[in-house]
Design an enzyme around this catalytic site. Structure first.
Site, PDB file in Angstrom:
ATOM      1  CG  ASP A  35      -6.412  -1.252   8.542  1.00 46.43           C
ATOM      2  OD1 ASP A  35      -5.878  -1.775   7.543  1.00 46.43           O
ATOM      3  OD2 ASP A  35      -7.403  -1.750   9.132  1.00 46.43           O
ATOM      4  CG  HIS A 110      -3.890  -2.184   0.520  1.00 53.71           C
ATOM      5  ND1 HIS A 110      -4.642  -2.905  -0.384  1.00 53.71           N
ATOM      6  CD2 HIS A 110      -3.807  -2.950   1.633  1.00 53.71           C
ATOM      7  CE1 HIS A 110      -5.008  -4.049   0.167  1.00 53.71           C
ATOM      8  NE2 HIS A 110      -4.506  -4.121   1.391  1.00 53.71           N
ATOM      9  CG  HIS A 112      -1.259  -3.319   5.558  1.00 50.53           C
ATOM     10  ND1 HIS A 112      -2.434  -3.374   6.272  1.00 50.53           N
ATOM     11  CD2 HIS A 112      -1.466  -4.055   4.431  1.00 50.53           C
ATOM     12  CE1 HIS A 112      -3.316  -4.121   5.622  1.00 50.53           C
ATOM     13  NE2 HIS A 112      -2.755  -4.540   4.494  1.00 50.53           N
TER      14      HIS A 112
HETATM   15  P1  AMP Z   1      -5.480  -6.675   2.918  1.00 49.77           P
HETATM   16  O1  AMP Z   1      -5.762  -7.995   3.587  1.00 49.77           O
HETATM   17  O2  AMP Z   1      -4.018  -6.417   2.784  1.00 49.77           O
HETATM   18  O3  AMP Z   1      -6.253  -6.518   1.629  1.00 49.77           O
HETATM   19  O4  AMP Z   1      -5.972  -5.579   3.949  1.00 49.77           O
HETATM   20  C1  AMP Z   1      -7.102  -4.774   3.784  1.00 49.77           C
HETATM   21  C2  AMP Z   1      -7.141  -3.825   4.944  1.00 49.77           C
HETATM   22  O5  AMP Z   1      -8.115  -2.840   4.687  1.00 49.77           O
HETATM   23  C3  AMP Z   1      -7.499  -4.472   6.304  1.00 49.77           C
HETATM   24  O6  AMP Z   1      -6.442  -4.230   7.230  1.00 49.77           O
HETATM   25  C4  AMP Z   1      -8.798  -3.756   6.699  1.00 49.77           C
HETATM   26  O7  AMP Z   1      -8.894  -3.524   8.088  1.00 49.77           O
HETATM   27  C5  AMP Z   1      -8.693  -2.465   5.899  1.00 49.77           C
HETATM   28  N1  AMP Z   1      -9.957  -1.820   5.596  1.00 49.77           N
HETATM   29  C6  AMP Z   1     -11.072  -2.376   5.068  1.00 49.77           C
HETATM   30  N2  AMP Z   1     -12.027  -1.464   4.904  1.00 49.77           N
HETATM   31  C7  AMP Z   1     -11.513  -0.275   5.328  1.00 49.77           C
HETATM   32  C8  AMP Z   1     -12.017   1.054   5.421  1.00 49.77           C
HETATM   33  N3  AMP Z   1     -13.254   1.358   5.029  1.00 49.77           N
HETATM   34  N4  AMP Z   1     -11.198   2.007   5.912  1.00 49.77           N
HETATM   35  C9  AMP Z   1      -9.950   1.703   6.313  1.00 49.77           C
HETATM   36  N5  AMP Z   1      -9.420   0.470   6.258  1.00 49.77           N
HETATM   37  C10 AMP Z   1     -10.193  -0.512   5.771  1.00 49.77           C
END
Ligand code: AMP
Length: 126
Positions: A35, A110, A112
């Site tokens: 992340d 996704h 986490h």
């Molecule tokens: P969610 O709120 O579950 O949709 O989480 C989306 C996650 O994607 C967040 O924890 C962000 O920090 C992560 N994120 C967004 N853009 C990127 C990226 N380019 N590479 C890695 N993680 C990302």
């Protein structure tokens, strides 16, 4: 209701190689990467390669092979991070957010994987 999938979402772009990511593991149907804004010492995102919006979309419409691959990918990442309680690790938490109430930011399914510190209780109020 059928889900519509935004092909321009950031994880779709990562899957197409249009933007970089810090890869942790690649499998036939899944990809794991760090992340970009880690909330814990270990914060890995596992995504299917297929165009699924969230957990229920994936669970109901993905093939058995995709689902098995995704589950194994999560297990392999936990193993490689050394966070499996059964192998002397201190544990971890899996989170998947969906929709508005789940505060999902990226509309590609996704999970986490968070670990490396005490994560506290599951939910905070508000
Ligand atoms: P969610 O709120 O579950 O949709 O989480 C989306 C996650 O994607 C967040 O924890 C962000 O920090 C992560 N994120 C967004 N853009 C990127 C990226 N380019 N590479 C890695 N993680 C990302």
């Amino acid at each position: 209701m059928a889900y519509s999938y935004d092909t321009q979402n950031i994880f779709a772009r990562i899957l197409r190689g249009e933007i970089p990511c810090a890869k942790v593991l690649e499998t036939a149907h899944s990809l794991a990467f760090n992340d970009i804004q880690p909330q814990a010492p270990h914060h890995v995102l596992v995504i299917p390669r297929g165009a699924y919006v969230n957990a229920d979309h994936f669970a109901l419409e993905a093939s058995d092979a995709e689902i098995a691959d995704f589950a194994r990918c999560i297990g392999q990442v936990c193993q490689s991070l050394g966070i499996r309680p059964g192998e002397g690790g201190a544990g971890y938490r899996l989170i998947t957010n969906a929709g508005e109430d789940g505060v999902q930011e990226v509309p590609h399914y996704h999970v986490h994987i968070l670990g490396g510190r005490m994560l506290g209780r599951m939910l905070q109020k508000g």
